[in-house]
Design a protein around this motif. Structure first.
Motif, PDB file in Angstrom:
ATOM      1  N   ARG A  18       0.816  -1.219   0.000  1.00 14.27           N
ATOM      2  CA  ARG A  18       0.000   0.000   0.000  1.00 14.27           C
ATOM      3  C   ARG A  18       0.849   1.269   0.000  1.00 14.27           C
ATOM      4  NH1 ARG A  18      -3.709  -2.107   4.892  1.00 14.27           N
ATOM      5  NH2 ARG A  18      -1.850  -3.404   5.188  1.00 14.27           N
ATOM      6  N   LYS A  25       8.680  -0.853   3.601  1.00 13.21           N
ATOM      7  CA  LYS A  25       7.868   0.098   4.383  1.00 13.21           C
ATOM      8  C   LYS A  25       8.557   0.606   5.649  1.00 13.21           C
ATOM      9  CE  LYS A  25       3.933  -1.376   6.433  1.00 13.21           C
ATOM     10  NZ  LYS A  25       2.492  -1.678   6.498  1.00 13.21           N
ATOM     11  N   ASP A 104       5.507  -1.389  11.594  1.00 10.29           N
ATOM     12  CA  ASP A 104       4.808  -0.239  11.012  1.00 10.29           C
ATOM     13  C   ASP A 104       3.980   0.517  12.043  1.00 10.29           C
ATOM     14  OD1 ASP A 104       2.572  -1.827  11.397  1.00 10.29           O
ATOM     15  OD2 ASP A 104       1.851  -1.707   9.334  1.00 10.29           O
ATOM     16  N   ASN A 230       0.410   2.307   6.866  1.00  8.42           N
ATOM     17  CA  ASN A 230       0.229   1.388   5.741  1.00  8.42           C
ATOM     18  C   ASN A 230       0.349   2.080   4.397  1.00  8.42           C
ATOM     19  OD1 ASN A 230      -0.369  -0.946   7.359  1.00  8.42           O
ATOM     20  ND2 ASN A 230      -2.320   0.012   7.818  1.00  8.42           N
TER      21      ASN A 230
HETATM   22 MG    MG Z   1      -0.269  -2.326   9.120  1.00  5.85          MG
END
Ligand code: MG
Ligand code: UD1
Length: 455
Positions: A18, A25, A104, A230
């Motif tokens: 995403r 990420k 995250d 995200n």
């Molecule tokens: Mg997440």
């Protein structure tokens, strides 16, 4: 002998699709620091026996560059339960409490982590404790379904939740404290029979309950600390929440922020007492500021040390390796890099000072440039104490202006200047009487002739 009987597993192997990024990420930065470092640093301030990060093969190499924490690989990533299973070997023989954290979710506080462990060890010996929160917009977070006694019955992922379950405001922050003796018994029976065909860690709650083991929720009242990043929007929201925290902590420790919302800190900015920071100031990594410093509006400062009582800005740029001495002043449109200014030195207008040392009380005139780079190598400029550099001087490095020397405005200085001498290099001025008048008459006559011809 173990210290605390707590081990932490940080999950960071997800693809982070995403984010739409080539960068994993958890390496995206918040206040200048990769997200994953926040949890590593936080865990190092509380006592843990072991920290294991679960990553992808690419991320493993990256993390090993900046951290000595144990890294295990989950490849391919088949879900959060599968990710914790990747740490099974690393946790062999450990039977204390296992904290599962998400890379995250970087803004988690130390107090909450400790509270999770305390609740897990508390009354009725629950198999696990899940951190819950009630955000204004529950979005796609997993929902926590409680039983009539207030215990946790199950977690339903948003993608599999029915309409009623989606109305539940209490969400899964993703952080769990689990009894290490029971953790892998639970994980080993998690299946991937859900809409994403992933092995969801959240399923261990239902499994524990079916074995008759208790599960609890600890709810935090600060949704910001459990914000999961995200997407790029989530990243911006986490940045904003972290900046808010930094601003508050600066003000609480005796720093005046004239317009707090416009000041941007780095994760490691250190500021002394009675410092005043004007609007629109941005700090990059590696800034240390002493007491009573004033940073005026619109400055960009990184990799710089600023000693007490100095005044910086407005509109100054201090870069890597800047060392500003006490009482020194850097004014508008001045850029400094790899340079030390001793006590009381001043560069107040429109200058570039790079690879230099400026002695105490020296004055750098407007428009002075240290010409430090010849297209191949950088060279050093030395300016002695009490020297006076005339406006618009170009100091072609390597060059040394000794103590008390003066350079003439507009000079290009290529050779060292002795103590208390004048260094000047510019064409002598000439004066031609009446020249300007004659010039204008001649030019005007010429223009008139051309215009007549064109008619
Ligand atoms: Mg997440
Ligand atoms: C997860 C939770 C959800 C919770 C939310 C909180 C699950 C199934 N869902 O959803 O209930 O509300 O977090 O932020 O746990 N990861 C791996 N390997 C994998 C998959 C993920 O290491 O195979 C890591 C990711 O890198 C990330 C973390 O686990 O750090 C969470 O994964 P993510 O895909 O972001 O889960 P969410 O959809 O946010």
């Amino acid at each position: 002998m173990t210290k605390s009987n707590v081990a932490a597993v940080i999950l960071a192997a997800g693809e982070g699709t995403r984010m739409k990024s080539a960068l994993p990420k958890v390496l995206h930065r918040i206040a200048g620091q990769p997200m994953v470092c926040y949890l590593i640093n936080r865990l190092s301030t509380i006592e843990t026996d072991q920290i294991v990060i679960v990553t992808s093969p690419v991320l493993k190499k990256e993390i090993e560059l900046f951290s000595s924490v144990e890294v295990v690989v989950q490849d391919p990533p088949l879900g959060t339960a599968h990710a914790v299973l990747a740490a099974e070997e690393a946790l062999k023989g450990f039977d204390g409490d296992v904290l599962v954290l998400f890379g995250d979710t970087p803004l988690l506080t130390e107090g909450t982590i400790q509270a999770m462990v305390e609740v897990r060890r508390g009354k009725n010996n629950p198999a696990l404790v899940v951190l819950g929160f009630s955000p204004d917009d529950p979005g796609e977070y997993g929902r926590l379904v409680k039983d009539l006694n207030g215990g946790l019955e199950k977690i339903v992922e948003f993608c599999d939740a029915n309409e009623d379950e989606r109305k539940i405001g209490l969400c899964n922050a993703g952080i769990m404290a689990i009894d290490g003796k029971r953790l892998f018994q639970l994980l080993n029976v998690v299946a991937d029979n859900n809409s994403k065909s992933e092995f969801f860690l959240t399923d261990i709650v239902g499994i524990a309950r079916s074995k008759g083991w208790g599960c609890l929720v600890l709810e935090t009242d600060d949704p910001d600390e459990v914000m999961g990043v995200n997407s790029r929007t989530g990243l911006a929201e986490a940045e904003s929440a972290f900046q808010y925290r930094m601003r508050l902590s600066a003000m609480e420790s005796g720093v005046t922020l004239q317009d707090p919302d416009t000041v941007w800190f780095s994760f490691d900015t250190q500021i002394g007492k009675d410092v005043v920071i004007g609007p629109n100031v941005v700090f990059g990594p590696g800034v240390v500021i002493g007491d009573n410093v004033e940073i005026r509006a619109f400055c960009h400062i990184e990799g710089a040390k600023i000693d007490k009582n100095a005044i910086i800005g407005p509109f100054a740029r201090l870069r890597q390796g800047t060392d500003i001495g006490p009482d020194a002043q850097i004014g508008n449109f001045v850029e400094v890099k790899e340079a030390r200014l001793d006590q009381g030195a001043k560069a107040n207008h429109l200058s570039y000072i790079g690879d230099s040392r400026v002695g105490a009380g020296a004055n750098i005139g407007a428009g002075t440039i240290t010409c430090n780079y010849d297209g191949f190598l950088k060279s050093h400029t030395e300016i002695g104490a009490g020297a006076f550099i005339g406006s618009n001087t170009s100091l072609v490095a390597p060059v040394k202006i000794n103590a008390g020397a003066i350079t003439g405005a507009g000079s290009v200085i290529t050779k060292d200047v002795e103590d208390n001498a004048l260094g000047i290099s510019r064409a002598p001025q000439e004066e031609h009487k009446g020249w300007a008048l004659k010039y204008r008459l001649r030019k005007q006559a010429n223009k008139d002739k051309m215009e007549k011809k064109a008619e």
